[in-house]
Scaffold this motif. Structure first.
Motif, PDB file in Angstrom:
ATOM      1  N   ASN A   7       0.848  -1.265  -0.044  1.00  0.00           N
ATOM      2  CA  ASN A   7      -0.061  -0.042  -0.221  1.00  0.00           C
ATOM      3  C   ASN A   7       0.913   1.181   0.184  1.00  0.00           C
ATOM      4  OD1 ASN A   7      -2.540  -1.587  -0.119  1.00  0.00           O
ATOM      5  ND2 ASN A   7      -2.904  -1.164   2.098  1.00  0.00           N
ATOM      6  N   ARG A   8       1.908   1.285   0.946  1.00  0.00           N
ATOM      7  CA  ARG A   8       2.687   2.397   0.904  1.00  0.00           C
ATOM      8  C   ARG A   8       3.537   2.689  -0.493  1.00  0.00           C
ATOM      9  NH1 ARG A   8       3.308   0.639   6.119  1.00  0.00           N
ATOM     10  NH2 ARG A   8       5.391  -0.127   5.883  1.00  0.00           N
ATOM     11  N   ASN A  97       6.537  11.534   4.236  1.00  0.00           N
ATOM     12  CA  ASN A  97       6.083  11.156   5.345  1.00  0.00           C
ATOM     13  C   ASN A  97       4.440  11.372   5.590  1.00  0.00           C
ATOM     14  OD1 ASN A  97       8.512  10.350   6.396  1.00  0.00           O
ATOM     15  ND2 ASN A  97       8.874  12.437   7.441  1.00  0.00           N
ATOM     16  N   GLN A  98       4.074  12.147   4.983  1.00  0.00           N
ATOM     17  CA  GLN A  98       2.539  12.579   4.741  1.00  0.00           C
ATOM     18  C   GLN A  98       1.754  11.427   4.256  1.00  0.00           C
ATOM     19  OE1 GLN A  98       1.511  16.171   3.109  1.00  0.00           O
ATOM     20  NE2 GLN A  98      -0.702  16.138   3.823  1.00  0.00           N
ATOM     21  N   ILE A  99       2.117  10.985   2.962  1.00  0.00           N
ATOM     22  CA  ILE A  99       1.394  10.045   2.159  1.00  0.00           C
ATOM     23  C   ILE A  99       1.622   8.599   2.565  1.00  0.00           C
ATOM     24  CG2 ILE A  99       1.408  11.569   0.185  1.00  0.00           C
ATOM     25  CD1 ILE A  99       3.362   9.749  -1.351  1.00  0.00           C
ATOM     26  N   THR A 100       2.644   8.456   3.396  1.00  0.00           N
ATOM     27  CA  THR A 100       2.935   7.064   3.825  1.00  0.00           C
ATOM     28  C   THR A 100       2.583   6.876   5.333  1.00  0.00           C
ATOM     29  OG1 THR A 100       5.359   7.574   4.397  1.00  0.00           O
ATOM     30  CG2 THR A 100       4.626   6.571   2.218  1.00  0.00           C
ATOM     31  N   SER A 101       1.871   7.747   5.998  1.00  0.00           N
ATOM     32  CA  SER A 101       1.589   7.878   7.531  1.00  0.00           C
ATOM     33  C   SER A 101       0.582   6.663   7.915  1.00  0.00           C
ATOM     34  CB  SER A 101       1.256   9.200   7.840  1.00  0.00           C
ATOM     35  OG  SER A 101      -0.088   9.517   7.382  1.00  0.00           O
ATOM     36  N   LYS A 102       0.929   6.065   8.795  1.00  0.00           N
ATOM     37  CA  LYS A 102      -0.102   5.116   9.251  1.00  0.00           C
ATOM     38  C   LYS A 102      -1.291   5.942   9.708  1.00  0.00           C
ATOM     39  CE  LYS A 102       3.279   1.330  10.638  1.00  0.00           C
ATOM     40  NZ  LYS A 102       3.805   0.742  11.710  1.00  0.00           N
ATOM     41  N   LYS A 103      -2.595   5.321   9.245  1.00  0.00           N
ATOM     42  CA  LYS A 103      -3.697   6.143   9.599  1.00  0.00           C
ATOM     43  C   LYS A 103      -4.464   5.251  10.653  1.00  0.00           C
ATOM     44  CE  LYS A 103      -3.896   8.145   5.343  1.00  0.00           C
ATOM     45  NZ  LYS A 103      -2.713   8.481   4.977  1.00  0.00           N
TER      46      LYS A 103
END
Length: 103
Positions: A7-8, A97-103
């Motif tokens: 996903n990342r 970092n923003q687009i791969t942050s754990k939600k």
């Protein structure tokens, strides 16, 4: 195969982040399984380079691959990979970092 890693990578590919080539030997992927699957999902061409088998190399069919929803990467590993990708692509680390942050 780790779904959060795929996903990342897909998220990065959707923003045109480039990755190292996949290492191949005799039509076997030696290094880059997550990159390969992500590139198929995202319809992104990713390069390949010749590599060598090792004494522990074994053939596993794609139909036998198990998918794991648990994240194999720690937060520090994700940050490290984002730093590498930012340098390789010449882009801002904060964006990755923003687009791969754990939600």
């Amino acid at each position: 195969m780790c779904i959060p890693i795929v996903n990342r990578m897909c998220q990065k590919m959707s923003h045109e982040v480039k990755f190292d080539d996949i290492k191949i030997c005799d039509n076997l992927i030696m290094d880059g399984h997550h990159r390969y699957l992500s590139s198929l999902i995202m319809h992104v061409n990713i390069g390949s380079v010749a590599s060598q088998k090792t004494s522990v190399t074994k053939l596993v069919s794609w139909k036998d691959i198990e998918f794991d929803e648990n994240d194999w990467d720690t937060d520090s590993k994700i940050l490290h990979l984002n730093e590498q990708d930012a340098r390789y692509n010449g882009i801002d680390i904060e964006f990755l970092n923003q687009i791969t942050s754990k939600k």
